[in-house]
Scaffold this motif. Structure first.
Motif, PDB file in Angstrom:
ATOM      1  N   THR A 127       0.843  -1.196   0.000  1.00  0.00           N
ATOM      2  CA  THR A 127       0.000   0.000   0.000  1.00  0.00           C
ATOM      3  C   THR A 127       0.875   1.241   0.000  1.00  0.00           C
ATOM      4  O   THR A 127       1.504   1.576   1.004  1.00  0.00           O
ATOM      5  CB  THR A 127      -0.926   0.005   1.238  1.00  0.00           C
ATOM      6  N   THR A 128       0.921   1.921  -1.142  1.00  0.00           N
ATOM      7  CA  THR A 128       1.789   3.088  -1.286  1.00  0.00           C
ATOM      8  C   THR A 128       1.058   4.386  -0.966  1.00  0.00           C
ATOM      9  O   THR A 128       1.669   5.455  -0.977  1.00  0.00           O
ATOM     10  CB  THR A 128       2.359   3.163  -2.704  1.00  0.00           C
ATOM     11  N   THR A 129      -0.252   4.306  -0.714  1.00  0.00           N
ATOM     12  CA  THR A 129      -1.027   5.451  -0.240  1.00  0.00           C
ATOM     13  C   THR A 129      -1.276   5.233   1.250  1.00  0.00           C
ATOM     14  O   THR A 129      -0.656   4.375   1.874  1.00  0.00           O
ATOM     15  CB  THR A 129      -2.353   5.537  -0.989  1.00  0.00           C
ATOM     16  N   PHE A 130      -2.185   5.993   1.842  1.00  0.00           N
ATOM     17  CA  PHE A 130      -2.624   5.657   3.187  1.00  0.00           C
ATOM     18  C   PHE A 130      -3.372   4.326   3.151  1.00  0.00           C
ATOM     19  O   PHE A 130      -4.006   3.975   2.148  1.00  0.00           O
ATOM     20  CB  PHE A 130      -3.562   6.735   3.742  1.00  0.00           C
ATOM     21  N   ALA A 131      -3.285   3.574   4.249  1.00  0.00           N
ATOM     22  CA  ALA A 131      -4.079   2.355   4.354  1.00  0.00           C
ATOM     23  C   ALA A 131      -5.564   2.727   4.342  1.00  0.00           C
ATOM     24  O   ALA A 131      -5.969   3.773   4.853  1.00  0.00           O
ATOM     25  CB  ALA A 131      -3.717   1.601   5.624  1.00  0.00           C
ATOM     26  N   PHE A 132      -6.366   1.845   3.765  1.00  0.00           N
ATOM     27  CA  PHE A 132      -7.779   2.149   3.516  1.00  0.00           C
ATOM     28  C   PHE A 132      -8.677   1.166   4.259  1.00  0.00           C
ATOM     29  O   PHE A 132      -8.468  -0.052   4.204  1.00  0.00           O
ATOM     30  CB  PHE A 132      -8.054   2.067   2.007  1.00  0.00           C
ATOM     31  N   ASN A 133      -9.640   1.680   4.984  1.00  0.00           N
ATOM     32  CA  ASN A 133     -10.731   0.869   5.540  1.00  0.00           C
ATOM     33  C   ASN A 133     -11.969   1.758   5.642  1.00  0.00           C
ATOM     34  O   ASN A 133     -11.960   2.907   5.177  1.00  0.00           O
ATOM     35  CB  ASN A 133     -10.345   0.237   6.885  1.00  0.00           C
ATOM     36  N   ARG A 134     -13.024   1.237   6.244  1.00  0.00           N
ATOM     37  CA  ARG A 134     -14.278   1.997   6.273  1.00  0.00           C
ATOM     38  C   ARG A 134     -14.139   3.279   7.103  1.00  0.00           C
ATOM     39  O   ARG A 134     -14.910   4.225   6.921  1.00  0.00           O
ATOM     40  CB  ARG A 134     -15.409   1.127   6.818  1.00  0.00           C
ATOM     41  N   HIS A 135     -13.176   3.315   8.011  1.00  0.00           N
ATOM     42  CA  HIS A 135     -12.970   4.507   8.835  1.00  0.00           C
ATOM     43  C   HIS A 135     -12.236   5.592   8.047  1.00  0.00           C
ATOM     44  O   HIS A 135     -12.663   6.751   8.024  1.00  0.00           O
ATOM     45  CB  HIS A 135     -12.175   4.141  10.091  1.00  0.00           C
ATOM     46  N   THR A 136     -11.137   5.225   7.389  1.00  0.00           N
ATOM     47  CA  THR A 136     -10.397   6.231   6.628  1.00  0.00           C
ATOM     48  C   THR A 136     -11.156   6.669   5.387  1.00  0.00           C
ATOM     49  O   THR A 136     -10.936   7.777   4.882  1.00  0.00           O
ATOM     50  CB  THR A 136      -9.003   5.705   6.228  1.00  0.00           C
ATOM     51  N   ALA A 137     -12.048   5.812   4.874  1.00  0.00           N
ATOM     52  CA  ALA A 137     -12.842   6.196   3.699  1.00  0.00           C
ATOM     53  C   ALA A 137     -13.676   7.444   3.983  1.00  0.00           C
ATOM     54  O   ALA A 137     -13.944   8.248   3.080  1.00  0.00           O
ATOM     55  CB  ALA A 137     -13.740   5.044   3.280  1.00  0.00           C
ATOM     56  N   VAL A 188       2.507  -0.957   4.563  1.00  0.00           N
ATOM     57  CA  VAL A 188       2.110   0.422   4.298  1.00  0.00           C
ATOM     58  C   VAL A 188       3.368   1.286   4.392  1.00  0.00           C
ATOM     59  O   VAL A 188       4.068   1.261   5.407  1.00  0.00           O
ATOM     60  CB  VAL A 188       1.048   0.920   5.298  1.00  0.00           C
ATOM     61  N   TYR A 189       3.623   2.065   3.331  1.00  0.00           N
ATOM     62  CA  TYR A 189       4.869   2.812   3.255  1.00  0.00           C
ATOM     63  C   TYR A 189       4.770   4.171   3.948  1.00  0.00           C
ATOM     64  O   TYR A 189       5.060   5.224   3.372  1.00  0.00           O
ATOM     65  CB  TYR A 189       5.295   2.976   1.792  1.00  0.00           C
TER      66      TYR A 189
END
Length: 395
Positions: A127-137, A188-189
């Motif tokens: 994951t080269t962006t922020f990590a994604f889940n329903r919270h960060t969405a 996650v970078y």
């Protein structure tokens, strides 16, 4: 020795962070086969991996590709789906013959994730962006136009999911492809401090910090302050913005600048360039940042990470919503200021503020320390090898 397959999409920002990890794996004696595209061949081979070209499977690029990037998610899903279906036979057979002990693929590179499932092979998401889940969405701020485009594209996305199911891929829906569950090994970078809502992600997420190779560049020299300006390699054709930058920098005593066009246009198209500004088609970004005191950036995750890794504060000029999320995080942590308008006066004012107030540099340095403590590419390689241990090593 383990065999490891890497996959990424056709994007510098999604490929470059993986290369130090690949180099670390090959230096440890493991075999890496990287399925990618021609512009990245030399870099991938220099990292010690076997390069497998996938260019012939890409669908024709639409004439308005630059306008769509970051704005038409359905078009991105269609492109990825078409690429996967075109790859299905030849690349699938090659992958089955390679018999990887682990598959590593970019978070937007659905085909790597789906092939790992088909092969019942350990999988690591890169994951080269922020990590994604329903919270960060929920942090993604959409304009009314973007929301309407998303609604209009839902039918196209459903058709893509149906195509994948018909081809034998176990797709439950788009969310299952783009969001990892708490049991998926994920690199996650960035650092936990820089990741928004980091406490909503399980321990299977390794926040390793930017994957930056050891730098051999000399430390910053004294004398004039240096500013670096770049809009990246995609949305970079704004000649009016570049000309505004030249006017903002003209006759600025004690300040020099490097302006990278990223292939968006030619230096001679910008007219009169002041003597304190160097305009270049492309640059070694890490080398330039290592000598810079401020960075006016489009806020791509890779660019921001490299800037903060080197303790360089930013002026924030995002071109799409994903970049806007990165820019907001930089501002929240005190390492940059937004550019309110792409005018000479606004550019000069924002850059002056970042150069004059040491608090921005202190905040950038604090983030840098967290990045460096996160483990970097070595920890990324460790995470991949931990996942591969579920398979028997080669003799």
């Amino acid at each position: 020795m383990y065999r490891i397959a890497f996959f990424s999409i056709y994007a510098h920002g999604h490929t470059n962070p993986t290369l130090p990890v690949v180099r670390e794996l090959t230096c440890r004696g493991h075999q890496v086969r990287y399925y990618s595209f021609a512009p990245f061949r030399e870099k991938i081979q220099a990292a010690g991996a076997q390069f497998v070209p996938c260019d012939s499977y890409l669908p024709p690029a639409p004439p308005d590709l630059e306008r769509r990037v970051g704005r038409d998610f359905a078009a991105l899903v269609e492109m990825i789906t078409q690429t996967l279906l075109a790859m299905d036979g030849p690349v699938g057979r090659d992958l089955a013959q390679f018999q990887p002990h682990c598959v590593v693929s970019d978070s937007l590179c659905f085909w790597g994730k789906l092939w790992a499932a088909k092969l019942a092979c350990p999988y690591v998401c890169s994951t080269t962006t922020f990590a994604f889940n329903r919270h960060t969405a929920k942090l993604m701020k959409q304009t009314p136009g973007q929301f309407l485009r998303l609604l209009a594209g839902r039918g196209r996305i459903r058709r893509c999911m149906a195509q994948l199911c018909q081809a034998g891929y176990p797709v439950k829906g788009l969310l299952s492809l783009i969001e990892n569950d708490g049991y998926t090994d994920t690199i996650v970078y960035t650092s936990r401090e820089f990741q928004p809502l980091a406490d909503t992600f399980s321990s299977r997420y390794a926040f390793i910090g930017p994957s930056v190779p050891e730098l051999t560049h000399a430390p910053r020299s004294g004398g004039d302050r240096q500013i670096y300006i770049s809009l990246g390699t995609v949305n970079n054709r704004s000649r009016s913005f570049y000309r505004a930058c030249l006017e903002a920098l003209r006759s600025w005593e004690g300040v020099r600048a490097v302006l990278s066009l990223g292939g968006g246009c030619r230096p001679e198209e910008l007219g009169d360039v002041p003597p304190n500004v160097q305009v270049l088609p492309q640059v070694d970004q890490l080398a330039v940042l290592s000598q810079s005191d401020a960075f006016l950036s489009h806020c791509g995750m890779n660019s921001v990470s490299e800037s903060l890794y080197l303790g360089v504060p930013l002026v924030l000029f995002p071109q799409q919503e994903e970049q806007g999320m990165v820019a907001r995080r930089v501002q929240e942590l005190g390492a940059g200021v937004p550019l309110p308008a792409p005018t000479p006066a606004a550019i000069h004012q924002a850059l002056s503020l970042v150069l004059a107030d040491p608090a921005f540099q202190h905040s950038a340095q604090h983030i840098s320390e967290g990045f460096r403590a996160a483990g970097g590419y070595r920890r990324g390689a460790d995470k991949i090898l931990e996942a591969a241990m579920g398979s028997a090593p080669l003799p």
